[in-house]
Design a protein around this motif. Structure first.
Motif, PDB file in Angstrom:
ATOM      1  N   THR A  38       0.830  -1.206   0.000  1.00  0.00           N
ATOM      2  CA  THR A  38       0.000   0.000   0.000  1.00  0.00           C
ATOM      3  C   THR A  38       0.861   1.251   0.000  1.00  0.00           C
ATOM      4  OG1 THR A  38      -1.744  -1.161   1.194  1.00  0.00           O
ATOM      5  CG2 THR A  38      -1.796   1.244   1.243  1.00  0.00           C
ATOM      6  N   CYS A  39       1.968   1.206   0.741  1.00  0.00           N
ATOM      7  CA  CYS A  39       2.836   2.382   0.874  1.00  0.00           C
ATOM      8  C   CYS A  39       4.220   2.105   0.296  1.00  0.00           C
ATOM      9  CB  CYS A  39       2.960   2.781   2.336  1.00  0.00           C
ATOM     10  SG  CYS A  39       1.407   3.332   3.083  1.00  0.00           S
ATOM     11  N   LYS A  40       4.791   3.116  -0.340  1.00  0.00           N
ATOM     12  CA  LYS A  40       6.125   3.034  -0.922  1.00  0.00           C
ATOM     13  C   LYS A  40       7.021   4.081  -0.263  1.00  0.00           C
ATOM     14  CE  LYS A  40       5.172  -0.042  -4.121  1.00  0.00           C
ATOM     15  NZ  LYS A  40       3.873  -0.411  -3.530  1.00  0.00           N
ATOM     16  N   LEU A  41       8.202   3.648   0.147  1.00  0.00           N
ATOM     17  CA  LEU A  41       9.211   4.580   0.633  1.00  0.00           C
ATOM     18  C   LEU A  41       9.701   5.410  -0.547  1.00  0.00           C
ATOM     19  CD1 LEU A  41      11.118   5.530   2.926  1.00  0.00           C
ATOM     20  CD2 LEU A  41      12.674   3.700   2.238  1.00  0.00           C
ATOM     21  N   THR A  42       9.611   6.728  -0.450  1.00  0.00           N
ATOM     22  CA  THR A  42       9.962   7.586  -1.587  1.00  0.00           C
ATOM     23  C   THR A  42      11.196   8.453  -1.356  1.00  0.00           C
ATOM     24  OG1 THR A  42       8.340   9.198  -0.774  1.00  0.00           O
ATOM     25  CG2 THR A  42       7.620   7.683  -2.510  1.00  0.00           C
ATOM     26  N   SER A  43      11.567   8.708  -0.092  1.00  0.00           N
ATOM     27  CA  SER A  43      12.759   9.531   0.135  1.00  0.00           C
ATOM     28  C   SER A  43      13.258   9.382   1.565  1.00  0.00           C
ATOM     29  CB  SER A  43      12.474  11.009  -0.158  1.00  0.00           C
ATOM     30  OG  SER A  43      11.542  11.540   0.767  1.00  0.00           O
ATOM     31  N   THR A  44      14.551   9.641   1.734  1.00  0.00           N
ATOM     32  CA  THR A  44      15.159   9.721   3.060  1.00  0.00           C
ATOM     33  C   THR A  44      16.061  10.950   3.088  1.00  0.00           C
ATOM     34  OG1 THR A  44      17.154   8.443   2.534  1.00  0.00           O
ATOM     35  CG2 THR A  44      15.191   7.195   3.212  1.00  0.00           C
ATOM     36  N   GLU A  45      16.293  11.444   4.303  1.00  0.00           N
ATOM     37  CA  GLU A  45      17.159  12.614   4.453  1.00  0.00           C
ATOM     38  C   GLU A  45      17.877  12.535   5.788  1.00  0.00           C
ATOM     39  OE1 GLU A  45      16.416  17.311   5.275  1.00  0.00           O
ATOM     40  OE2 GLU A  45      15.510  16.504   3.436  1.00  0.00           O
ATOM     41  N   ILE A  46      19.169  12.870   5.775  1.00  0.00           N
ATOM     42  CA  ILE A  46      19.946  12.882   7.006  1.00  0.00           C
ATOM     43  C   ILE A  46      20.981  13.994   6.917  1.00  0.00           C
ATOM     44  CG2 ILE A  46      21.649  11.202   6.170  1.00  0.00           C
ATOM     45  CD1 ILE A  46      21.716  10.075   9.049  1.00  0.00           C
ATOM     46  N   SER A  47      21.213  14.666   8.041  1.00  0.00           N
ATOM     47  CA  SER A  47      22.226  15.717   8.111  1.00  0.00           C
ATOM     48  C   SER A  47      23.490  15.142   8.731  1.00  0.00           C
ATOM     49  CB  SER A  47      21.732  16.904   8.929  1.00  0.00           C
ATOM     50  OG  SER A  47      20.644  17.534   8.283  1.00  0.00           O
ATOM     51  N   TYR A 103       7.973   4.946  14.623  1.00  0.00           N
ATOM     52  CA  TYR A 103       6.927   4.564  13.679  1.00  0.00           C
ATOM     53  C   TYR A 103       5.778   5.571  13.696  1.00  0.00           C
ATOM     54  CZ  TYR A 103       9.385   0.145  14.509  1.00  0.00           C
ATOM     55  OH  TYR A 103      10.341  -0.825  14.657  1.00  0.00           O
ATOM     56  N   ASP A 104       5.052   5.611  12.567  1.00  0.00           N
ATOM     57  CA  ASP A 104       3.837   6.413  12.529  1.00  0.00           C
ATOM     58  C   ASP A 104       2.633   5.520  12.853  1.00  0.00           C
ATOM     59  OD1 ASP A 104       3.280   4.944  10.249  1.00  0.00           O
ATOM     60  OD2 ASP A 104       3.530   6.615   8.859  1.00  0.00           O
ATOM     61  N   SER A 105       1.422   6.046  12.680  1.00  0.00           N
ATOM     62  CA  SER A 105       0.212   5.306  13.030  1.00  0.00           C
ATOM     63  C   SER A 105      -0.010   4.080  12.135  1.00  0.00           C
ATOM     64  CB  SER A 105      -1.006   6.227  12.948  1.00  0.00           C
ATOM     65  OG  SER A 105      -1.150   6.751  11.629  1.00  0.00           O
ATOM     66  N   ARG A 106       0.690   4.027  11.002  1.00  0.00           N
ATOM     67  CA  ARG A 106       0.578   2.882  10.092  1.00  0.00           C
ATOM     68  C   ARG A 106       1.663   1.839  10.348  1.00  0.00           C
ATOM     69  NH1 ARG A 106       0.842   7.004   5.118  1.00  0.00           N
ATOM     70  NH2 ARG A 106       2.647   7.478   6.439  1.00  0.00           N
ATOM     71  N   ASN A 107       2.449   2.044  11.413  1.00  0.00           N
ATOM     72  CA  ASN A 107       3.577   1.179  11.765  1.00  0.00           C
ATOM     73  C   ASN A 107       4.703   1.246  10.748  1.00  0.00           C
ATOM     74  OD1 ASN A 107       2.749   0.171  14.274  1.00  0.00           O
ATOM     75  ND2 ASN A 107       1.467  -1.389  13.314  1.00  0.00           N
ATOM     76  N   VAL A 154      20.141  11.067  12.738  1.00  0.00           N
ATOM     77  CA  VAL A 154      18.774  10.580  12.581  1.00  0.00           C
ATOM     78  C   VAL A 154      18.302  10.844  11.157  1.00  0.00           C
ATOM     79  CG1 VAL A 154      16.399  10.772  13.384  1.00  0.00           C
ATOM     80  CG2 VAL A 154      18.285  10.985  15.017  1.00  0.00           C
ATOM     81  N   ALA A 155      17.884   9.784  10.480  1.00  0.00           N
ATOM     82  CA  ALA A 155      17.352   9.904   9.130  1.00  0.00           C
ATOM     83  C   ALA A 155      15.829   9.986   9.180  1.00  0.00           C
ATOM     84  CB  ALA A 155      17.771   8.702   8.286  1.00  0.00           C
ATOM     85  N   THR A 156      15.242  10.847   8.383  1.00  0.00           N
ATOM     86  CA  THR A 156      13.794  10.923   8.262  1.00  0.00           C
ATOM     87  C   THR A 156      13.371  10.252   6.961  1.00  0.00           C
ATOM     88  OG1 THR A 156      13.954  13.114   7.216  1.00  0.00           O
ATOM     89  CG2 THR A 156      13.659  13.043   9.596  1.00  0.00           C
ATOM     90  N   LEU A 157      12.225   9.567   6.998  1.00  0.00           N
ATOM     91  CA  LEU A 157      11.743   8.805   5.854  1.00  0.00           C
ATOM     92  C   LEU A 157      10.355   9.278   5.462  1.00  0.00           C
ATOM     93  CD1 LEU A 157      13.600   6.880   7.783  1.00  0.00           C
ATOM     94  CD2 LEU A 157      12.843   5.078   6.266  1.00  0.00           C
ATOM     95  N   SER A 158      10.104   9.351   4.151  1.00  0.00           N
ATOM     96  CA  SER A 158       8.806   9.771   3.635  1.00  0.00           C
ATOM     97  C   SER A 158       8.235   8.696   2.725  1.00  0.00           C
ATOM     98  CB  SER A 158       8.943  11.085   2.854  1.00  0.00           C
ATOM     99  OG  SER A 158       9.439  12.120   3.683  1.00  0.00           O
ATOM    100  N   TYR A 159       6.891   8.608   2.697  1.00  0.00           N
ATOM    101  CA  TYR A 159       6.199   7.566   1.938  1.00  0.00           C
ATOM    102  C   TYR A 159       5.085   8.177   1.071  1.00  0.00           C
ATOM    103  CZ  TYR A 159       8.296   4.473   5.454  1.00  0.00           C
ATOM    104  OH  TYR A 159       9.171   3.824   6.283  1.00  0.00           O
ATOM    105  N   THR A 160       4.730   7.424   0.048  1.00  0.00           N
ATOM    106  CA  THR A 160       3.518   7.683  -0.718  1.00  0.00           C
ATOM    107  C   THR A 160       2.617   6.463  -0.560  1.00  0.00           C
ATOM    108  OG1 THR A 160       4.656   9.079  -2.345  1.00  0.00           O
ATOM    109  CG2 THR A 160       2.541   8.098  -3.009  1.00  0.00           C
ATOM    110  N   CYS A 161       1.380   6.703  -0.151  1.00  0.00           N
ATOM    111  CA  CYS A 161       0.469   5.591   0.130  1.00  0.00           C
ATOM    112  C   CYS A 161      -0.789   5.664  -0.728  1.00  0.00           C
ATOM    113  CB  CYS A 161       0.071   5.577   1.614  1.00  0.00           C
ATOM    114  SG  CYS A 161       1.458   5.306   2.741  1.00  0.00           S
ATOM    115  N   ASN A 162      -1.249   4.513  -1.163  1.00  0.00           N
ATOM    116  CA  ASN A 162      -2.500   4.405  -1.896  1.00  0.00           C
ATOM    117  C   ASN A 162      -3.539   3.780  -0.993  1.00  0.00           C
ATOM    118  OD1 ASN A 162      -1.278   5.355  -4.329  1.00  0.00           O
ATOM    119  ND2 ASN A 162      -0.402   3.310  -4.629  1.00  0.00           N
ATOM    120  N   GLU A 163      -4.206   4.627  -0.230  1.00  0.00           N
ATOM    121  CA  GLU A 163      -5.167   4.140   0.760  1.00  0.00           C
ATOM    122  C   GLU A 163      -6.553   4.715   0.485  1.00  0.00           C
ATOM    123  OE1 GLU A 163      -2.465   3.386   4.688  1.00  0.00           O
ATOM    124  OE2 GLU A 163      -3.085   5.450   4.277  1.00  0.00           O
TER     125      GLU A 163
END
Length: 274
Positions: free
Chosen positions: A40-49, A250-254, A265-274
């Motif tokens: 349902t969800c795809k990891l689309t990007s990460t970012e770390i400083s 984790y977020d509410s979708r685990n 600390v790396a942050t991760l972003s997703y695109t979800c088809n829900e």
């Protein structure tokens, strides 16, 4: 003789740093993964400083929800991987590149048997094109790859250089990888031990690919620890080469939305088809 140090995992920190750590290597392929089409969800990007600046990774998918590129950008350059699929939706080739011109420095070509990865051929530039440097052939038991036999190419001929043995946990995650290296006398000596632990949450295929730099790595849960040891033949002791611990939030979708590593600390972003 192939040194098994060159076939262990490119860990999550190496992938995030992209061009900052060009010496990071890739692990051997373990099994045929789900190509992600059912996710349902795809990891689309990460970012770390980091101390050298911000590093980002961008993941791109085709219209079948298959990962086709993982591109990292850092203050010192661009690097990444592209992924090609056959008509059956199976990964047929992975190419690792550097620079804005995407100059390929490694190519992996995959073949399958019974839906499981049977053989991997590894190529590098040789001045006249991409030359074959290594062949990996898998042995399967009960649908799982239990051994990978390694052959390096010398003078156009295959020479056995070592093998890997795999152990899985109850969930199907790769729990242990033991590496054996040819001793030059027809035998093999154990010289690598890798152990992994996981959370209990379902991981996205792209998350596992990003954390291991291996699109075939067998795991269904998120990696929490990844430790590699090598045998020091001079000290006659096992020495820790890498011991990476990942603290996930984790977020509410685990889904993991942040990963604390040794470099930040790396942050991760997703695109979800829900």
């Amino acid at each position: 003789m192939t040194n098994l140090r060159t076939i262990k995992s490119t860990l999550f920190v190496c992938v995030l740093l992209g061009g900052l750590l060009s010496s990071c290597k890739k692990d051997e392929d373990v099994k045929t993964p789900d190509n992600g089409a059912k996710e349902t969800c795809k990891l689309t990007s990460t970012e770390i400083s980091t101390w050298m600046g911000k590093v980002t990774a961008t993941l791109t998918y085709n219209d079948k929800s298959q990962l086709i590129e993982n591109k990292s950008a850092s203050p010192i350059g661009i690097s990444g991987s592209t992924f090609t699929y056959d008509l059956n939706g199976r990964l047929s080739m992975k190419e690792d590149y550097e620079g804005a011109g995407k100059e390929v420095y490694l190519r992996y070509v995959y073949t399958y048997s019974g839906g499981v990865l049977a053989e991997t051929k590894k190529y590098m530039p040789d001045g006249s094109g991409m030359g074959l440097i290594e062949v990996q052939r898998n042995e399967v038991h009960n649908g799982k790859i239990t051994r990978t036999n390694l052959f390096e190419i010398n003078g156009g001929q295959e020479e056995a250089s070592g093998y890997l043995l795999y152990t899985y946990d109850a969930a199907g995650n790769t729990a242990k990888i033991n590496g054996y290296q040819a001793d030059g006398n027809g035998g093999f000596n154990e010289n690598m031990r890798r152990t992994l632990s996981y959370d209990s949450k379902k991981a996205t295929r792209s998350m596992i690919t990003l954390m291991t730099d291996d699109p075939h790595f067998s795991a269904v849960n998120n990696i929490l620890r990844d430790k590699t040891e090598f045998y020091d033949i001079h000290k006659k002791t096992w020495e820790v080469d890498e011991d990476n611990v990942y603290e996930l939030t984790y977020d509410s979708r685990n889904l993991p939305v942040s990963v604390k590593t040794s470099i930040g600390v790396a942050t991760l972003s997703y695109t979800c088809n829900e």
